[in-house]
Design an enzyme around this catalytic site. Structure first.
Site, PDB file in Angstrom:
ATOM      1  N   SER A   1       6.162  12.130  -3.931  1.00  0.00           N
ATOM      2  CA  SER A   1       4.757  12.345  -4.282  1.00  0.00           C
ATOM      3  C   SER A   1       4.107  13.237  -3.229  1.00  0.00           C
ATOM      4  O   SER A   1       4.245  13.008  -2.032  1.00  0.00           O
ATOM      5  CB  SER A   1       4.018  11.007  -4.365  1.00  0.00           C
TER       6      SER A   1
ATOM      7  N   ASP B   1       0.820  -1.220   0.000  1.00  0.00           N
ATOM      8  CA  ASP B   1       0.000   0.000   0.000  1.00  0.00           C
ATOM      9  C   ASP B   1       0.851   1.265   0.000  1.00  0.00           C
ATOM     10  O   ASP B   1       0.417   2.316   0.464  1.00  0.00           O
ATOM     11  CB  ASP B   1      -0.951   0.031   1.217  1.00  0.00           C
TER      12      ASP B   1
ATOM     13  N   ARG C   1       2.294 -28.874  -7.485  1.00  0.00           N
ATOM     14  CA  ARG C   1       2.289 -29.425  -8.842  1.00  0.00           C
ATOM     15  C   ARG C   1       0.926 -30.008  -9.216  1.00  0.00           C
ATOM     16  O   ARG C   1       0.841 -31.030  -9.888  1.00  0.00           O
ATOM     17  CB  ARG C   1       3.402 -30.487  -8.993  1.00  0.00           C
TER      18      ARG C   1
ATOM     19  N   ASP D   1       2.635  14.782   1.655  1.00  0.00           N
ATOM     20  CA  ASP D   1       1.649  15.814   1.994  1.00  0.00           C
ATOM     21  C   ASP D   1       0.742  15.433   3.152  1.00  0.00           C
ATOM     22  O   ASP D   1       0.167  16.311   3.811  1.00  0.00           O
ATOM     23  CB  ASP D   1       0.792  16.122   0.768  1.00  0.00           C
TER      24      ASP D   1
ATOM     25  N   GLY E   1      -4.437  -4.236  -4.591  1.00  0.00           N
ATOM     26  CA  GLY E   1      -5.145  -3.193  -5.311  1.00  0.00           C
ATOM     27  C   GLY E   1      -4.256  -1.985  -5.516  1.00  0.00           C
ATOM     28  O   GLY E   1      -3.692  -1.460  -4.562  1.00  0.00           O
ATOM     29  N   HIS E   2      -4.107  -1.542  -6.767  1.00  0.00           N
ATOM     30  CA  HIS E   2      -3.337  -0.341  -7.079  1.00  0.00           C
ATOM     31  C   HIS E   2      -4.309   0.761  -7.481  1.00  0.00           C
ATOM     32  O   HIS E   2      -5.094   0.592  -8.418  1.00  0.00           O
ATOM     33  CB  HIS E   2      -2.353  -0.604  -8.217  1.00  0.00           C
ATOM     34  N   THR E   3      -4.271   1.871  -6.756  1.00  0.00           N
ATOM     35  CA  THR E   3      -5.152   2.997  -7.044  1.00  0.00           C
ATOM     36  C   THR E   3      -4.380   4.064  -7.809  1.00  0.00           C
ATOM     37  O   THR E   3      -3.301   4.476  -7.378  1.00  0.00           O
ATOM     38  CB  THR E   3      -5.708   3.593  -5.744  1.00  0.00           C
TER      39      THR E   3
ATOM     40  N   GLY F   1       0.654  14.247  -3.501  1.00  0.00           N
ATOM     41  CA  GLY F   1      -0.788  14.205  -3.709  1.00  0.00           C
ATOM     42  C   GLY F   1      -1.163  12.946  -4.458  1.00  0.00           C
ATOM     43  O   GLY F   1      -0.296  12.194  -4.911  1.00  0.00           O
TER      44      GLY F   1
ATOM     45  N   GLN G   1       2.072  -5.826  -3.280  1.00  0.00           N
ATOM     46  CA  GLN G   1       2.375  -5.877  -1.846  1.00  0.00           C
ATOM     47  C   GLN G   1       3.718  -5.202  -1.533  1.00  0.00           C
ATOM     48  O   GLN G   1       4.078  -4.250  -2.204  1.00  0.00           O
ATOM     49  CB  GLN G   1       2.337  -7.326  -1.339  1.00  0.00           C
TER      50      GLN G   1
ATOM     51  N   LYS H   1       2.517   2.243  -5.044  1.00  0.00           N
ATOM     52  CA  LYS H   1       3.214   1.750  -6.253  1.00  0.00           C
ATOM     53  C   LYS H   1       2.423   2.025  -7.509  1.00  0.00           C
ATOM     54  O   LYS H   1       3.004   2.288  -8.568  1.00  0.00           O
ATOM     55  CB  LYS H   1       3.465   0.239  -6.108  1.00  0.00           C
ATOM     56  N   GLY H   2       1.094   1.966  -7.425  1.00  0.00           N
ATOM     57  CA  GLY H   2       0.273   2.190  -8.613  1.00  0.00           C
ATOM     58  C   GLY H   2       0.524   3.541  -9.233  1.00  0.00           C
ATOM     59  O   GLY H   2       0.648   3.665 -10.456  1.00  0.00           O
TER      60      GLY H   2
ATOM     61  N   ARG I   1      -6.366   0.688   7.485  1.00  0.00           N
ATOM     62  CA  ARG I   1      -4.967   0.311   7.665  1.00  0.00           C
ATOM     63  C   ARG I   1      -4.461   0.798   9.018  1.00  0.00           C
ATOM     64  O   ARG I   1      -4.846   1.870   9.483  1.00  0.00           O
ATOM     65  CB  ARG I   1      -4.109   0.907   6.547  1.00  0.00           C
TER      66      ARG I   1
END
Length: 431
Positions: free
Chosen positions: A420, A18, A145, A340, A45-47, A422, A231, A21-22, A312
């Site tokens: 970053s 979280d 397998r 920020d 999930g990547h936002t 924002g 992750q 990365k997205g 979280r």
């Protein structure tokens, strides 16, 4: 990050996931020809906030799809095909062109409904904190397998025979889990799984490729390739806070394996960290803030899971964790996100080490019992108490914010390449 000597770049999370990365992948994908997801599944999930009120949450499809890059789901991913096609349809419905832009490794294993039933039933007993998306059981089938891969659908009759056998075995395990106190446990339907494979094959097989060859050929043509993980390093099955981890190798070493290229093809590894620390679910979090402060960070940062919606857990930057991530990933640079979120704090604690049984340590213990006993050692730095969301150059950061970034860089032992400020893709400072 891309240049004459950095043709292939890996982006990894350097905390407990979280980290944003997205967004970083979305920014880098503007300069990439190929974006490849190398591990994990629909539990991540990547936002991505593209601006103008448009926000996208992607679970299976690489974030680069929003920049128009050609995207590949690698062999290291466990693929939930129904989730992937739902995402594709949603993207097309919102005007994102995906035709001829997505390929899937024919060696990727399929996550099917019976995997999700097993995952949820086990979670009732073990309380690891999984998302219930079937990731662990799919990887179990893979390494046992007995899994079903995308390429198996080319011989649909055989694949349907395999899925019948797997569903029967799953139902036996589900019955056992119910007897052991997991409560009312739903059973999987063999017929529904057979029908599902028949429905998926015509749409999935045209996307199937040898992902390693696709990447290798792109590199041979001199193209830029971005390898995208899910992750974070502290959730790696080998190097994370075991057993409160995911079921795959989230670290950079998993990128070569999960795509199908040699490690010497990788030129740089960018680790993404928040300016503070979060994690979802159970497991140790040494720098977790007291509840009132944690709630303040959570609300300011919108810290709720993109996949589950779960709040979280929030705390301060942990330099021990990030130094560890630098080492196990071989990080060549850092991207610091959500700076920020700390705009209003007058003073910001930074975890610089641990105290264990009266002794100062600066490295990550291997077992969660020991990690759970450490006391963080904090260094308090002044806040800047000014909004950063309009800043686009490092030189324009308030002196205290610049000093904070510099301190994180020194503590981590890796240079900061991006900051970053924002959620939007344009709210980024390239150092």
């Amino acid at each position: 990050m891309f240049g004459p000597k950095t043709q292939c770049v890996v982006v990894v999370g350097a905390q407990w996931g979280d980290e944003g990365k997205g967004k970083i992948v979305d920014v880098l994908a503007e300069r990439a020809d190929l974006v490849v997801r190398y591990q994990g599944g629909a539990n991540a999930g990547h936002t991505v906030d593209t601006g103008e009120g448009k926000s996208f949450v992607l679970h299976q499809i690489p974030s680069g799809i929003l920049q128009g890059a050609v995207c590949v789901v690698g062999n290291g991913v466990v693929l939930d095909p129904e989730q992937m096609f739902a995402e594709l349809d949603a993207l097309e419905g919102r005007g994102v062109r995906t035709e001829h832009k997505l390929h899937v490794s024919d060696r990727a294993h399929l996550t099917l409904p019976y995997h999700k039933l097993l995952d949820r039933a086990r979670e009732k007993q073990e309380k690891i904190g999984t998302t219930g998306r079937g990731i662990g059981p799919t990887y179990e089938d893979k390494y046992g397998r007995r899994g079903i891969r995308v390429g198996d659908l080319r011989n649909l009759t055989r694949a349907q025979e395999l899925v019948r056998a797997r569903v029967d075995a799953a139902n036996q395990m589900l019955a056992l889990l119910g007897d052991r106190g997991a409560g009312s446990v739903e059973r999987a339907s063999p017929e529904q799984h057979v029908e599902l494979l028949a429905r998926l094959a015509p749409r999935l097989l045209p996307l199937a490729v040898d992902s390693g060859r696709v990447v290798w050929e792109a590199l041979a043509r001199g193209e830029s390739v971005l390898l995208e993980g899910a992750q974070g390093a502290l959730l790696d099955v080998d190097h994370g806070t075991y057993p409160y981890v995911t079921s795959s190798n989230t670290t950079a070493g998993g990128a070569a394996v999960g795509v199908g290229i040699g490690p010497t093809a990788i030129d740089a590894v960018l680790g993404v960290v928040k300016a503070y620390t979060t994690r979802v679910g159970n497991g140790p979090l040494p720098t977790e803030a007291e509840p009132v402060v944690a709630e303040r960070i959570r609300e300011l940062g919108g810290e709720f899971g993109a996949t589950t919606g779960r709040p979280r857990r929030c705390g301060w930057f942990d330099a021990v964790v990030v130094r560890y991530a630098v080492r196990v990933n071989g990080l060549t640079g850092l991207a610091v996100t959500k700076l920020d979120v700390l705009d209003t704090f007058a003073e910001i604690p930074v975890g610089v080490g641990y105290r264990l049984d009266g002794q100062v340590i600066d490295s990550m213990p291997a077992d969660v019992e020991t990690i759970g006993r450490v006391e963080p050692i904090y260094e308090k730095v002044p806040g800047w108490q000014r909004p950063l969301t309009a800043v686009r150059r490092l030189a324009d950061l308030p002196p205290a914010a610049r000093a904070y970034v510099d301190r994180l860089q020194d503590l981590a032992g890796a240079p900061v390449r991006y900051v970053s400020v924002g959620t939007r893709r344009d709210q980024i400072i390239e150092v």
